[in-house]
Structures are given as structure tokens and as C-alpha cells.
Design a protein around this motif. Sequence first.
Motif, PDB file in Angstrom:
ATOM      1  N   ILE A  82       0.842  -1.201   0.000  1.00  0.00           N
ATOM      2  CA  ILE A  82       0.000   0.000   0.000  1.00  0.00           C
ATOM      3  C   ILE A  82       0.874   1.247   0.000  1.00  0.00           C
ATOM      4  O   ILE A  82       0.775   2.078  -0.898  1.00  0.00           O
ATOM      5  CB  ILE A  82      -0.954  -0.014   1.211  1.00  0.00           C
ATOM      6  CG1 ILE A  82      -1.882  -1.225   1.138  1.00  0.00           C
ATOM      7  CG2 ILE A  82      -1.767   1.277   1.249  1.00  0.00           C
ATOM      8  CD1 ILE A  82      -2.802  -1.376   2.329  1.00  0.00           C
ATOM      9  N   ASP A  83       1.761   1.365   0.993  1.00  0.00           N
ATOM     10  CA  ASP A  83       2.732   2.468   0.985  1.00  0.00           C
ATOM     11  C   ASP A  83       3.812   2.268  -0.072  1.00  0.00           C
ATOM     12  O   ASP A  83       4.402   3.240  -0.547  1.00  0.00           O
ATOM     13  CB  ASP A  83       3.386   2.591   2.361  1.00  0.00           C
ATOM     14  CG  ASP A  83       2.383   2.937   3.451  1.00  0.00           C
ATOM     15  OD1 ASP A  83       1.300   3.453   3.107  1.00  0.00           O
ATOM     16  OD2 ASP A  83       2.673   2.674   4.629  1.00  0.00           O
ATOM     17  N   LYS A  84       4.071   1.007  -0.411  1.00  0.00           N
ATOM     18  CA  LYS A  84       5.079   0.647  -1.414  1.00  0.00           C
ATOM     19  C   LYS A  84       6.412   1.341  -1.126  1.00  0.00           C
ATOM     20  O   LYS A  84       6.955   2.100  -1.938  1.00  0.00           O
ATOM     21  CB  LYS A  84       4.600   0.998  -2.828  1.00  0.00           C
ATOM     22  CG  LYS A  84       3.371   0.212  -3.257  1.00  0.00           C
ATOM     23  CD  LYS A  84       2.941   0.555  -4.680  1.00  0.00           C
ATOM     24  CE  LYS A  84       1.730  -0.268  -5.099  1.00  0.00           C
ATOM     25  NZ  LYS A  84       1.276   0.054  -6.473  1.00  0.00           N
ATOM     26  N   LEU A  85       6.945   1.071   0.052  1.00  0.00           N
ATOM     27  CA  LEU A  85       8.205   1.687   0.445  1.00  0.00           C
ATOM     28  C   LEU A  85       9.295   1.366  -0.577  1.00  0.00           C
ATOM     29  O   LEU A  85       9.437   0.212  -1.004  1.00  0.00           O
ATOM     30  CB  LEU A  85       8.637   1.176   1.816  1.00  0.00           C
ATOM     31  CG  LEU A  85       7.744   1.552   3.004  1.00  0.00           C
ATOM     32  CD1 LEU A  85       8.346   1.029   4.291  1.00  0.00           C
ATOM     33  CD2 LEU A  85       7.550   3.055   3.090  1.00  0.00           C
ATOM     34  N   PRO A  86      10.086   2.358  -0.977  1.00  0.00           N
ATOM     35  CA  PRO A  86      11.173   2.092  -1.933  1.00  0.00           C
ATOM     36  C   PRO A  86      12.279   1.269  -1.289  1.00  0.00           C
ATOM     37  O   PRO A  86      12.377   1.176  -0.064  1.00  0.00           O
ATOM     38  CB  PRO A  86      11.654   3.503  -2.306  1.00  0.00           C
ATOM     39  CG  PRO A  86      11.301   4.345  -1.111  1.00  0.00           C
ATOM     40  CD  PRO A  86      10.023   3.775  -0.581  1.00  0.00           C
ATOM     41  N   VAL A  87      13.118   0.681  -2.128  1.00  0.00           N
ATOM     42  CA  VAL A  87      14.194  -0.162  -1.609  1.00  0.00           C
ATOM     43  C   VAL A  87      15.201   0.641  -0.807  1.00  0.00           C
ATOM     44  O   VAL A  87      15.925   0.097   0.034  1.00  0.00           O
ATOM     45  CB  VAL A  87      14.906  -0.909  -2.757  1.00  0.00           C
ATOM     46  CG1 VAL A  87      13.953  -1.878  -3.421  1.00  0.00           C
ATOM     47  CG2 VAL A  87      15.461   0.067  -3.784  1.00  0.00           C
ATOM     48  N   GLN A  88      15.263   1.951  -1.050  1.00  0.00           N
ATOM     49  CA  GLN A  88      16.098   2.811  -0.226  1.00  0.00           C
ATOM     50  C   GLN A  88      15.544   4.230  -0.262  1.00  0.00           C
ATOM     51  O   GLN A  88      14.811   4.595  -1.166  1.00  0.00           O
ATOM     52  CB  GLN A  88      17.555   2.801  -0.695  1.00  0.00           C
ATOM     53  CG  GLN A  88      17.779   3.302  -2.109  1.00  0.00           C
ATOM     54  CD  GLN A  88      19.256   3.250  -2.484  1.00  0.00           C
ATOM     55  OE1 GLN A  88      20.114   2.961  -1.655  1.00  0.00           O
ATOM     56  NE2 GLN A  88      19.555   3.537  -3.730  1.00  0.00           N
ATOM     57  N   SER A  89      15.870   4.999   0.770  1.00  0.00           N
ATOM     58  CA  SER A  89      15.400   6.372   0.863  1.00  0.00           C
ATOM     59  C   SER A  89      16.459   7.207   1.567  1.00  0.00           C
ATOM     60  O   SER A  89      17.572   6.740   1.818  1.00  0.00           O
ATOM     61  CB  SER A  89      14.071   6.419   1.625  1.00  0.00           C
ATOM     62  OG  SER A  89      14.262   5.969   2.956  1.00  0.00           O
ATOM     63  N   LYS A  90      16.096   8.450   1.909  1.00  0.00           N
ATOM     64  CA  LYS A  90      17.054   9.332   2.568  1.00  0.00           C
ATOM     65  C   LYS A  90      17.449   8.826   3.945  1.00  0.00           C
ATOM     66  O   LYS A  90      18.559   9.110   4.419  1.00  0.00           O
ATOM     67  CB  LYS A  90      16.468  10.743   2.685  1.00  0.00           C
ATOM     68  CG  LYS A  90      16.266  11.433   1.346  1.00  0.00           C
ATOM     69  CD  LYS A  90      15.696  12.834   1.552  1.00  0.00           C
ATOM     70  CE  LYS A  90      15.501  13.544   0.215  1.00  0.00           C
ATOM     71  NZ  LYS A  90      14.938  14.904   0.392  1.00  0.00           N
TER      72      LYS A  90
END
Length: 402
Positions: A82-90
Amino acid sequence: MISYIALSPSVPVAYLATASLAFYILLNIPQQLRNLCFPIFLVPAWRAFATAGCLTWPSSLSGVWGLAVLIWIAHIIGLLYIDKLPVQSKIRKQWDIKATYKLLFDVRHFDTNRTTSPSGAVSVSRTASLVFVASRLLRLVVYWQLTVHLFTPLIPMIFGPLEPWEFDQYAQTYLRRLPIFETPEPVTARETWIRAVFTFRWIWLNFVDVDAAHTFFSIIFVGVLRLDSPEEWPAMFGSPLESYSLRRYWGRFWHRLVYRPYVGLAKVVAGKLHVRSMGPRVEKTFLVFLIFFNSGLAHAIVSLHSGNLAEDVDDIAFYCMNFAVIAAEGVIQNLASPIRKFLPSWLCKIIGFVWVFTFWFWAAPKWAYHEVHEELLNEVERRNRIQGLRLFTGMLGGEQFR
């Protein structure tokens, strides 16, 4: 050789650990692969729920574990799909184990607005950790003593021996059996007092089941494993003094563990049905309804898995009934707002507390009396077997010495 019984409590924990590892893998791969590889998480997660029966002490642990795992599954689905968190972020690099752990069990989403990297080491002084652990251990001891020596034997301690018929299906009804309706078997003073004490006892036991489990795991993760800080384990429940309406009972006092996982699923359903086009008020009401419905569905799944086939529909009906009463409560409060302006706030709160207790006085036995009824029937059957065995052995002894 270690027996299976000795290993059995570790079975659901092992499945949960496997599902956690699967989440770590899914979080760090592209969204397309997540969709294909979802079974590597769902299968062990479901087995963690299905093997909850291995947790036999305390007796309520299997039910609490089952509900917690279902909520956790909804939480993970929300993060990945649902949020579809990316494989990496800040704030999280790819394949960052500590950052993944912080997401893994953050069901209430406390770390949503973190300004610092969650992957950093937890810096907690030894004194603060010891104070936290000592206070939580003391809480567990208090819970244990009050539950075992006061709330569990409370009803027989006050009212003496109890009979199964005092908690049967007929006893679950109350309002329809008031004397004003000229019912053939009106309620009695004893029945009313038993029901009132049972309501307090029921609220306490449900509160302790959840908060004691939360307290125990806070000790493990803060004091033993030292993976978290005390601030990451805030109180599960609010103040009971805030529960002077049924809406505030659920929103301010009772735990909010299910809100973030279930509201994410509810928004997906609302989006599919285009509920937003009906206006923000309708959408908000629909989301609240689905949160209560999902709560009832989760309890029904636990009841169904534990073999209580008759309880699954009751569980869903119970939570849907709470939603309906809260909706009616809001309408009545709006209609009564001109009168409330002339009443002192303390009087309004007292009226609210009386109303909330009256609701649970009516509703709790409908949902929970059957458990007490079954326990008393089992106790009567056990006593009858013991008496029959004594009679049988006595007869054998008498024949032996003729």
C-alpha cells in the motif's frame, strides 16, 4: 533427547522469525518482484498464526499471539503493497538490517516522522535502561498478583458458589427481562450484581492480556536485547479517565494498535468503491466502520482457528455493534449540545462514565458469558467424574473386604 513439548513454544516464534527475514528480502527488492515473491512472507507468517496453540502459558497467550500476528501481517502488507516503500530512501539504505528492524514491528508508525536515521545505534544509559526494566517488571508483578488473587476469583469470592445456568444463553439477556416487561423470569438483584462485577472483571482481564504482553516484550527489546530505547515503547493504553464516551473509550483509552494497519487496508477498499466521491464525512465514517469490521474479522479468525465455531459471527457482530452505537452516540451528542452548554463539565463526564459502563454492562455478557458457562459446565463434569470414581473405588474396596 528434547521432547516436542519442550520445543513447542519456539515453533510460532521460529515461523515469525522466518517471516521477518522474508520481509527483509521483500523490502529490498523492486516492487514487481515483491508481488511475485509475496508467498515467501505469507506462508511462514500464516504458520506463525496457525501454531499459536503451542503457546499454552498463560492460557490467554495463544489468543493474544494470534491477534497480534494478524495485525502484524496487515502492517507488513501496508508497508510493502500500500505504501510501497522504496528499496532505499534518505533515511534508509538498501539492505540496512537495523533500519528494516525499526520498520518491522513499528505497527503504530511511531518512526514515520523520524528526522534522524533509524539505523543508528540505540544510545541508552545503563541507568535509564535499568529504571525502565525495573518499572516494567514491577508492573508485571502487580498485574500478576491482582489477576490471580483478586480479579480471577472475584465473582465466587463475593457471591459464593456459582451455577452454570447463571451464565447461560438466557442470562446473556438483561433489558428484555426487566420487571417492567412482565417477563416470566425477571432479573434478580444477585444477577444484576454478578453482571456488574463481571463487567469490571472482563475489562480488567482484557486490558491485562494486552498490556502485560506489551510490557514483557518491552523488557526483552530494551533491557535484554538493547535494540530499542524506552521512548520507542510508550504506553499501549491511555488513561481510563478519558473514556467518558464510547468513542473516547476506543479512541483515547483502548490501545490503537490496529488503527494504522487497518486504516491502510480500509482506504484501499474505499478507493475501489469510490467512496471519496460521496464526501469526506461519508468516507471517514466508512473507514471507521471497516476498522471495526476488520477487528471483528480478526477476532473471528482466531475463534475459528481455536475451534470456537459458534463465536466467529458473534465477534464480527460485536465490533459492528460498537461502530453502530458510536455513530448513534455522536448523533445524540450533537442533539444534546445546547443542553450540555448549561451543565458543568464534571457532571457531563460523570454522565458519560455511567453511560459507558451501562453499555458494557449490557454488551460484555453477550460476548463473554458463554466462556464462563463452558468453564462451569466443565467444572461440574470434572466434579461428577471425581465423585463417580470415588464411588466406584469405594464399592471395590467394600467388596474386597467382605
